[in-house]
Design an enzyme around this catalytic site. Structure first.
Site, PDB file in Angstrom:
ATOM      1  N   ARG A  67      -9.476   5.306   9.122  1.00 16.16           N
ATOM      2  CA  ARG A  67      -9.672   4.245  10.131  1.00 16.16           C
ATOM      3  C   ARG A  67      -8.701   4.395  11.002  1.00 16.16           C
ATOM      4  O   ARG A  67      -8.679   3.526  11.998  1.00 16.16           O
ATOM      5  CB  ARG A  67      -9.803   2.812   9.193  1.00 16.16           C
ATOM      6  CG  ARG A  67     -11.128   2.920   8.606  1.00 16.16           C
ATOM      7  CD  ARG A  67     -11.207   1.390   7.440  1.00 16.16           C
ATOM      8  NE  ARG A  67     -10.076   1.561   6.483  1.00 16.16           N
ATOM      9  CZ  ARG A  67     -10.510   2.034   5.507  1.00 16.16           C
ATOM     10  NH1 ARG A  67     -11.492   2.579   5.072  1.00 16.16           N
ATOM     11  NH2 ARG A  67      -9.348   2.047   4.461  1.00 16.16           N
ATOM     12  N   GLU A 104      -1.860   5.970  -7.501  1.00 17.65           N
ATOM     13  CA  GLU A 104      -1.894   5.256  -8.643  1.00 17.65           C
ATOM     14  C   GLU A 104      -2.205   6.107  -9.868  1.00 17.65           C
ATOM     15  O   GLU A 104      -1.366   6.262 -11.139  1.00 17.65           O
ATOM     16  CB  GLU A 104      -2.622   3.901  -8.768  1.00 17.65           C
ATOM     17  CG  GLU A 104      -2.338   2.836  -9.847  1.00 17.65           C
ATOM     18  CD  GLU A 104      -3.484   1.998  -9.922  1.00 17.65           C
ATOM     19  OE1 GLU A 104      -3.561   0.913 -10.801  1.00 17.65           O
ATOM     20  OE2 GLU A 104      -4.033   1.816  -9.022  1.00 17.65           O
TER      21      GLU A 104
HETATM   22  P1  AMP Z   1      -0.883   3.022   0.683  1.00 22.75           P
HETATM   23  O1  AMP Z   1      -0.701   4.819   0.574  1.00 22.75           O
HETATM   24  O2  AMP Z   1      -0.993   2.656  -0.691  1.00 22.75           O
HETATM   25  O3  AMP Z   1      -0.154   2.456   1.670  1.00 22.75           O
HETATM   26  O4  AMP Z   1      -2.554   3.140   1.167  1.00 22.75           O
HETATM   27  C1  AMP Z   1      -2.913   3.216   2.662  1.00 22.75           C
HETATM   28  C2  AMP Z   1      -4.176   3.682   2.727  1.00 22.75           C
HETATM   29  O5  AMP Z   1      -5.203   3.269   2.049  1.00 22.75           O
HETATM   30  C3  AMP Z   1      -4.735   3.184   4.145  1.00 22.75           C
HETATM   31  O6  AMP Z   1      -5.269   4.500   4.686  1.00 22.75           O
HETATM   32  C4  AMP Z   1      -5.764   2.389   3.695  1.00 22.75           C
HETATM   33  O7  AMP Z   1      -6.977   2.267   4.859  1.00 22.75           O
HETATM   34  C5  AMP Z   1      -6.171   2.412   2.422  1.00 22.75           C
HETATM   35  N1  AMP Z   1      -6.068   1.162   1.613  1.00 22.75           N
HETATM   36  C6  AMP Z   1      -5.038   0.654   0.509  1.00 22.75           C
HETATM   37  N2  AMP Z   1      -5.301  -0.552   0.132  1.00 22.75           N
HETATM   38  C7  AMP Z   1      -6.420  -0.962   0.697  1.00 22.75           C
HETATM   39  C8  AMP Z   1      -6.839  -2.279   0.919  1.00 22.75           C
HETATM   40  N3  AMP Z   1      -6.727  -3.132   0.020  1.00 22.75           N
HETATM   41  N4  AMP Z   1      -8.011  -2.494   1.662  1.00 22.75           N
HETATM   42  C9  AMP Z   1      -8.337  -1.342   2.437  1.00 22.75           C
HETATM   43  N5  AMP Z   1      -7.793  -0.111   2.840  1.00 22.75           N
HETATM   44  C10 AMP Z   1      -6.691   0.037   1.860  1.00 22.75           C
END
Ligand code: AMP
Length: 179
Positions: A67, A104
């Site tokens: 995205r 995770e």
């Molecule tokens: P992180 O590495 O945990 O910061 O996750 C970020 C990536 O996961 C981004 O590319 C987001 O598009 C996706 N992502 C993580 N959590 C969500 C959520 N609750 N809703 C939508 N996309 C998420």
């Protein structure tokens, strides 16, 4: 009449669709497709994401798969900057640098082309959601390995309770909507 300036952050926030238990139980997915599906909101969002950066002051927008590509391409046009994709491992055709980070459960790897940006280039990192920050921190590592100067990391949505910002210390982080 549809002026970009008329789109407020609260209007953008109202258009975000919360989808419970996607892609797995306990996750509340922030679905941004209702914003993309409305031309006025999409344009307004891109305007907010680029605000504070002047055309000519940024060399490239680096978007995170997938995205981040949608926002990043539009931001690059608006700021007269190049666009650089940061992709999941195995998707980029040319030589790459890779960064691995923990999820995770297990781990994953993202990649950037070795010639994506020149050393010293001024780059903005963009993604839709900052959650734990693992993805953005790995993307930042790739940009730094290429010698980029990261001006900032910009997100439409930040899940503050996951403290992703703490993984991006040293770089200005901006989000439009926080939960
Ligand atoms: P992180 O590495 O945990 O910061 O996750 C970020 C990536 O996961 C981004 O590319 C987001 O598009 C996706 N992502 C993580 N959590 C969500 C959520 N609750 N809703 C939508 N996309 C998420």
């Amino acid at each position: 009449m549809s002026t970009v300036g008329s789109v407020g952050i609260s209007e953008l926030q109202a258009a975000i669709r919360n989808v419970p238990d996607f892609p797995k139980p306990g996750i509340q997915f922030k679905d941004i497709t209702p914003v993309l599906g409305d031309a006025r909101l999409f344009r307004g969002l891109v305007h907010h994401l680029t605000s504070g950066f002047e055309p000519g002051s940024v060399d490239a927008i680096a978007g995170i798969d997938a995205r981040g590509f949608i926002f990043g391409g539009a931001m690059a046009i608006e700021l007269n900057a190049a666009f650089v994709p940061i992709r999941k491992q195995g998707k980029l055709p040319y030589r790459t640098h890779e960064a691995r980070y923990d999820l995770e459960y297990g781990s994953t790897t993202i990649a950037i082309h070795v010639d994506a940006v020149r050393p010293g280039s001024k780059v903005i990192l963009i993604d839709d959601v900052l959650a734990t920050g693992g993805t953005a921190a790995a993307a930042m590592e790739l940009l730094k390995r290429l010698g980029a100067e990261v001006l900032g990391a910009v997100f439409f949505i930040e899940l503050e309770f996951l403290k992703g910002r703490e993984k991006l210390r040293g770089v200005p982080v901006r989000s439009l909507v926080a939960y």
